[in-house]
Design a protein around this motif. Structure first.
Motif, short mmCIF file in Angstrom:
data_model
loop_
_atom_site.label_atom_id
_atom_site.label_comp_id
_atom_site.label_asym_id
_atom_site.label_seq_id
_atom_site.Cartn_x
_atom_site.Cartn_y
_atom_site.Cartn_z
N PRO A 46 45.71 34.04 32.91
CA PRO A 46 45.48 34.42 31.63
C PRO A 46 46.79 34.53 30.77
N ILE A 47 46.57 33.61 29.51
CA ILE A 47 47.63 33.85 28.60
C ILE A 47 47.03 34.49 27.29
N TYR A 48 48.01 35.12 26.44
CA TYR A 48 47.59 35.85 25.44
C TYR A 48 48.15 35.48 24.20
N GLU B 188 43.51 36.93 21.39
CA GLU B 188 42.73 35.88 22.15
C GLU B 188 43.23 36.00 23.54
N THR B 189 42.53 35.52 24.49
CA THR B 189 42.95 35.50 25.94
C THR B 189 42.37 34.00 26.23
N LEU B 190 43.09 33.22 27.05
CA LEU B 190 42.92 32.17 27.55
C LEU B 190 43.35 32.02 29.01
N ASN B 191 42.20 31.45 29.77
CA ASN B 191 42.49 31.22 30.96
C ASN B 191 43.10 29.92 31.26
N GLU C 246 36.97 27.54 25.85
CA GLU C 246 37.65 28.22 26.79
C GLU C 246 38.68 27.35 27.71
N ILE D 197 53.25 33.64 22.43
CA ILE D 197 52.27 33.78 23.47
C ILE D 197 52.99 34.47 24.75
N ARG D 198 51.76 35.46 25.37
CA ARG D 198 52.41 36.16 26.59
C ARG D 198 51.51 35.88 27.74
N THR D 199 51.93 36.19 28.78
CA THR D 199 51.18 36.19 30.01
C THR D 199 51.11 37.54 30.71
N GLU D 200 50.07 37.80 31.69
CA GLU D 200 50.02 39.33 32.12
C GLU D 200 51.42 39.69 32.98
#
Length: 166
Positions: free
Chosen positions: A42-44, A48-51, A74, A152-155
């Protein structure tokens, strides 16, 4: 006798050269089919969130989204380049147009580009500080109000925290 030397020396040299192991082929060949779906994360970006699929090896990067015909809003793929560079992406064997964000080492979107389907003309970054590229469905950034300057970030946190090779 002189004519024999002149004739035989090149013939013997040619025969000996023919005994060597052939040089490795430097012929470049493109991938012939779509790669299987890659590992995702997952990226943010904005709200928005994209896998996103992770293209982490040279082979995965080279194949990217080639031959894929099922690209939706998606669909996302993140490319992690080995070092900051003037990124250059092309669309050979990509039957659907895409949008690409060229991202700096700090995880900030520096440029957004349209990538036209099946176009083998590279779309080059305007600077040499790109280390990540995010490809999505054509027009996704516009439809979701994502612009240059956004992080852009990730978990796991920032892109540098997530992808820095240790």
């Amino acid at each position: 006798m002189q004519w024999a030397k002149i004739f035989l020396v090149p013939v013997i040299a040619a025969l000996c050269a023919g005994c060597e192991k052939p040089a490795a082929s430097n012929v470049y060949s493109l991938p012939a089919e779509a790669q299987p779906k890659l590992q995702t994360m997952p990226i943010y970006v904005g709200a928005e969130t994209l896998n996103a699929e992770l293209a982490l090896t040279p082979e995965q990067e080279e194949t990217g989204l080639m031959y894929r015909t099922n690209i939706t809003d998606e669909t996302a793929m993140i490319f992690v380049l080995p070092a900051p560079e003037r990124a250059s992406f092309w669309m050979t064997n990509c039957p659907m147009s895409l949008s690409a964000a060229y991202i700096g080492p700090d995880g900030v979107i520096e440029e957004i580009h349209h990538l036209e389907k099946n176009d083998n003309t590279p779309v080059m970054a305007t600077n040499d500080n790109i280390i990540y590229v995010l490809e999505v469905n054509d027009g996704w950034f516009t439809r979701h109000n994502i612009n240059t300057g956004m992080v852009i970030r990730t978990e796991r946190g920032s892109f540098p925290d997530t992808f820095t090779r240790r």
